[in-house]
Write a protein that holds these residues in place. Structure first.
Motif, mmCIF file in Angstrom:
data_model
loop_
_atom_site.group_PDB
_atom_site.id
_atom_site.type_symbol
_atom_site.label_atom_id
_atom_site.label_comp_id
_atom_site.label_asym_id
_atom_site.label_seq_id
_atom_site.Cartn_x
_atom_site.Cartn_y
_atom_site.Cartn_z
ATOM 1 N N ASP A 49 -0.749 -3.388 -0.184
ATOM 2 C CA ASP A 49 0.269 -2.399 -0.940
ATOM 3 C C ASP A 49 0.447 -1.159 -0.122
ATOM 4 O OD1 ASP A 49 1.854 -1.872 -3.341
ATOM 5 O OD2 ASP A 49 0.405 -0.365 -3.835
ATOM 6 N N LEU A 50 -0.340 -0.531 0.083
ATOM 7 C CA LEU A 50 -0.096 0.864 0.981
ATOM 8 C C LEU A 50 0.468 0.677 2.351
ATOM 9 C CD1 LEU A 50 -0.874 3.854 1.303
ATOM 10 C CD2 LEU A 50 -3.014 3.154 2.397
ATOM 11 N N ASN A 51 0.192 -0.351 3.055
ATOM 12 C CA ASN A 51 1.119 -0.904 4.216
ATOM 13 C C ASN A 51 2.325 -0.880 4.045
ATOM 14 O OD1 ASN A 51 0.835 -1.629 7.066
ATOM 15 N ND2 ASN A 51 1.774 -3.470 6.122
ATOM 16 N N THR A 52 2.813 -1.521 2.910
ATOM 17 C CA THR A 52 4.197 -1.917 2.568
ATOM 18 C C THR A 52 4.953 -0.443 2.254
ATOM 19 O OG1 THR A 52 3.754 -3.980 1.494
ATOM 20 C CG2 THR A 52 5.769 -3.072 0.681
ATOM 21 N N ARG A 53 4.047 0.306 1.444
ATOM 22 C CA ARG A 53 4.623 1.674 1.147
ATOM 23 C C ARG A 53 5.083 2.364 2.359
ATOM 24 N NH1 ARG A 53 1.572 3.642 -4.365
ATOM 25 N NH2 ARG A 53 2.034 1.811 -5.666
ATOM 26 N N VAL A 54 3.915 2.483 3.375
ATOM 27 C CA VAL A 54 4.249 3.222 4.541
ATOM 28 C C VAL A 54 5.300 2.649 5.388
ATOM 29 C CG1 VAL A 54 3.074 3.668 6.817
ATOM 30 C CG2 VAL A 54 1.834 3.853 4.527
ATOM 31 N N ALA A 55 5.332 1.211 5.303
ATOM 32 C CA ALA A 55 6.570 0.504 6.173
ATOM 33 C C ALA A 55 8.200 1.097 5.530
ATOM 34 C CB ALA A 55 6.577 -0.958 5.960
#
Length: 212
Positions: free
Chosen positions: A169-175
């Protein structure tokens, strides 16, 4: 002829089949949804309900447990995880439900372990007056250690799954944030090019008028 004693590991496996009933399930709970489960329980049976939300939203869910008469034994709102132990007051079908009705767009993944009754003694002779043999004592110790290992492994798997979900989820938000920044930089760069072009174009026009 008479048969010799079972090997220790085979004996543990055979006796584990006589253990207390346990329902261990991981399921998807959609948004605005409610899922209920039912269990036939005899009076006086000790039971334990343990649950944890693995993925979705704020990792919370509503949980409710009722006896056969509809009396609420346990009710919690927006819990990430919890454990509840009770003793059945009467025979009948007990119902426990998980609700995600307060969520409008996020579905959840929920794990629960519902244990009914306690493990019987490994050996009928455990309750006798005489002491257990060395082999029996070793089997009991190994059995208890294996149960602890299984519990630890289950909790570690749940934590690993929850941590992986949070990381994704954090990776998606950063992307998404990175893509947004790139778009903003592109728009600002294009705007600066047009602004400079307009500035030099106006300056050239002014110089031409002064020269003429």
């Amino acid at each position: 002829g008479s048969r010799g004693p079972l090997p220790p590991l085979l004996l543990l496996w055979a006796l584990a089949a006589c253990a207390a009933r346990a329902s261990e399930i991981t399921f998807e709970l959609p948004d605005n949804a409610k899922q209920c489960f039912y269990e036939e329980i005899a009076q006086g049976t000790k039971c334990t309900l343990e649950f944890q939300v693995i993925t979705g939203g704020h990792y919370d869910v509503d949980c409710r447990l009722e006896d056969p008469d509809g009396i609420v034994l346990y009710k919690e709102m927006k819990k990430q995880y919890d454990s509840f132990t009770f003793t059945a007051s009467r025979n009948g079908t007990y119902k426990f439900c998980f609700s995600n009705e307060f969520s409008t767009f996020t579905h959840k993944t929920v794990y629960f372990d519902f244990q009914v009754g306690e493990d019987p003694p490994l050996f009928p002779s455990e309750n006798r007056v005489t002491a257990l043999t060395q082999m029996e004592s070793a089997c009991v110790s190994i059995h208890e250690a294996l149960k602890s290992v299984i519990d630890y492994q289950t909790h570690f798997r749940l934590r690993e799954a929850q941590g992986r979900s949070r990381a994704e989820d954090l990776n998606t938000r950063v992307a998404y944030w990175s893509v947004g920044e790139a778009i903003i930089l592109l728009v600002v760069s294009i705007g600066q090019v047009f602004l400079l072009k307009s500035f030099f174009s106006d300056k050239r026009t002014t110089t031409t008028r002064v020269g003429s």
